[in-house]
Design an enzyme around this catalytic site. Sequence first.
Site, PDB file in Angstrom:
ATOM      1  CB  CYS A 174      -1.038   0.012   1.100  1.00 33.10           C
ATOM      2  SG  CYS A 174      -1.903  -1.651   1.205  1.00 33.10           S
ATOM      3  CG  HIS A 198      -2.252   4.509   5.330  1.00 35.45           C
ATOM      4  ND1 HIS A 198      -2.056   4.378   4.021  1.00 35.45           N
ATOM      5  CD2 HIS A 198      -2.337   3.079   5.777  1.00 35.45           C
ATOM      6  CE1 HIS A 198      -2.135   3.091   3.388  1.00 35.45           C
ATOM      7  NE2 HIS A 198      -2.307   2.341   4.560  1.00 35.45           N
ATOM      8  CG  HIS A 208      -6.337   0.827   0.633  1.00 33.44           C
ATOM      9  ND1 HIS A 208      -5.482   1.494  -0.109  1.00 33.44           N
ATOM     10  CD2 HIS A 208      -5.624   0.279   1.844  1.00 33.44           C
ATOM     11  CE1 HIS A 208      -4.261   1.128   0.461  1.00 33.44           C
ATOM     12  NE2 HIS A 208      -4.206   0.532   1.592  1.00 33.44           N
TER      13      HIS A 208
END
Lengths: 401, 358
Positions: free
Chosen positions: A161, A294, A328
């Site tokens: 990620c 995040h 995401h």
Amino acid sequence: MKPSIVVSGMGMYTALGKGLQANYNALSHQEHALGPLDFLKTTHAASFPFGEIKQSTQSLLQSLQLPIHKGYTRTSLLGITALQEALLHAGLHSFNQLKVGIVNATTVGGMCEVEKYYFDLLDHVGDYTEFSDTIDCADCTHRLADFFHIKHFVTTISTACSSSANAIMLGTRLVSQGHLDIAICGGTDALTRFTINGFNALKNIDKALCKPFDAERNGLNLGEGAAYVIIERADDCAKRNHIPLASISGYCNFNESFHATAPNPEGEGAYQVMKRALAKANLQPHEIQYINAHGTATLTNDESESNAMKRLFQQVPAFSSTKCYTGHTLAAAGAVEAIFSVMALKEQCVFANLNFQHAMPEAQLIPQLHFEHQSIQHVMSNSFAFGGNNASLIFSKIENT
Amino acid sequence: MKPIYIISSACISPQHTFEAIDFLSDASIVNARNNVLYCIEPDFKQFINPVQIRRMSRALKIGFSAAMKCINESEIKEIDAIIIGTGKGCLEDTEAFLHSIKQYHESALNPTHFIHSTYNQLNGMIALNKKINSYNVTYAHRGFSFEHTLVDASLLLAEGEANHVLAGSFDEMTLEHFTVKKVWGYWKVEPIESKDLLLSKTPGTIAGEGSAFFILGNQKTKQNQAFIKSIRTMYKPTAEEIAFQIDSILQENDLLSSDIDVLMLGNNGNSNQQHHDLLFADKFLNANFLYFKHLCGEFDTASQFGFWLSTQILEKQQIPKALYGPNNQHKEEKKEIKQVLFYNNYFELNQSLILLSV
């Protein structure tokens, strides 16, 4: 002295829409794009909300006027579409004598197609040869390089990620040291059954809309997308009479070596990476006016990130997670959110964190709840990943532009 | 570019390179079977604790053991960066997860294979086990995966952001992946003996796997130490572009083509790709031409093996006969091996040049 490095163009395609304007419009109207899947076939299509881009792979192929049966995966097509905008935005119609490189990021690469035909490929049933060479990260990068005639430097980073945040960092360093004149940096990831089932097996997908930084948060929503920034030296950008968007003032990559998939709840890694990015930018914590966190809305990430922000900032600045709009987007997330951070600088605004009701009892932090215009000089963008691969970027406003 | 010194190294390959007792003596050479060369696996228990070992797939065990041996032998206390390249990551885990999605109809899946299929898994595992809180990144770009770890390391060392970098790569070959790539024409249809590979006139090559790790630094730490002088990665280059980059490397290092003592070439016997034999033969009249793919097979990070061999040849000042070309043509034993030029061509896509010295 190190040259000043700037972002001179950006392009993106997320569930919020194709292009910078569509994304900004949705963010400024606080409209998310999460919902059931229409295109990807999975038994989970209606079980979770997803940030799916509502354009079929075939239609993507058509709008780019690319041939069928030539192995263009959805990941590649999203990437090409986003990068087209970025190069236009940067005013780069041709590269001439410039040393141009691409640092791409992906976690799934061609898996979006391979998973459909994998067992047929193994049994040699049907003709899916066009996708047999896409089962890695490099295929989509090669497609981008070929489409845009990029030759000087071609690579792919895959750190889950934080992949495209690391891509932006490498591009910045390559340009700073003079190895490249133009670094094209970002990432692309299509939704796949592979990742949906992976995150579902880890039990960290929320069945409802994700609630970043909320006490009742219950996991993330997955999305897909592609985003690229064009990076060059400020003086080169000036020489070609192009107005840059923001400067890249600080960055850090730091592994916290705590656990394979979970962050340290104390937020040690997140703290260190933000602190070091600030030091690189030569900034004090109070000089950051907005953090694009995040904020995956998983139990562990948001706890860890909150603790880190509280430890680093005497007064935590306005912060929000924009993953509640796009989902995401994994390897693309770092670049998607870097672009949102630059938008915050350009438009002098902060974005709202959706679906928030109650502060976490321990942290007692309340994210930015409304879209608002504010004076902003410096923005921080965080990306944290599996394996403790943390990254933080700082973008700063360029004066007199 | 400032010299980058090789402080320590470890290489797991289809040959006896890990224990490195004899340096590829003819008697110990392993040949391909059914066009695949698999790694000689070391005793993993020496490097991995029993709890972890059960959960780790083969690629992770191979990569992890190579990295551990490299770190331990370096005697470096502080490692400032972990940079790893892998073309395909842990294939066995990726395949296992694809199978379980199908078998269990997308429900009640075990996440271990998914976690291990992420390309940066080995990075995290090494950092976690050695408590290395640092810069940490994974390059997953086919035939550039290994080379770009060296490029990134050179940037970090030049920036003063690191004094010691762990850089390396790993890739595994599985039966399934062999089958998938066969469709694309990567492998020879007919079985071939390793020794005949370089003379082959048919399409495709043989498959391989392996892992090599290096501790890199900008300070010389020992006598007869190999170091990197220049690196170039070229995407789909023409013969002219390759020649241009060779000249640029020679110029950058103030060398003549006659100064090159050894050319380490990644020829793989694939008639569908250019090996530029003439380009090299015409230019490097004093050099011994060495080859390595018949010993490690072809894979995304195969250049790790040729690079490792180059460092060993420079440090040992010895050339194993197994590396001489198909016709065993070689120049008279030279007094000193000083400059090694490495060239690799990954299926015409990713090509690289590295100049090493001692």
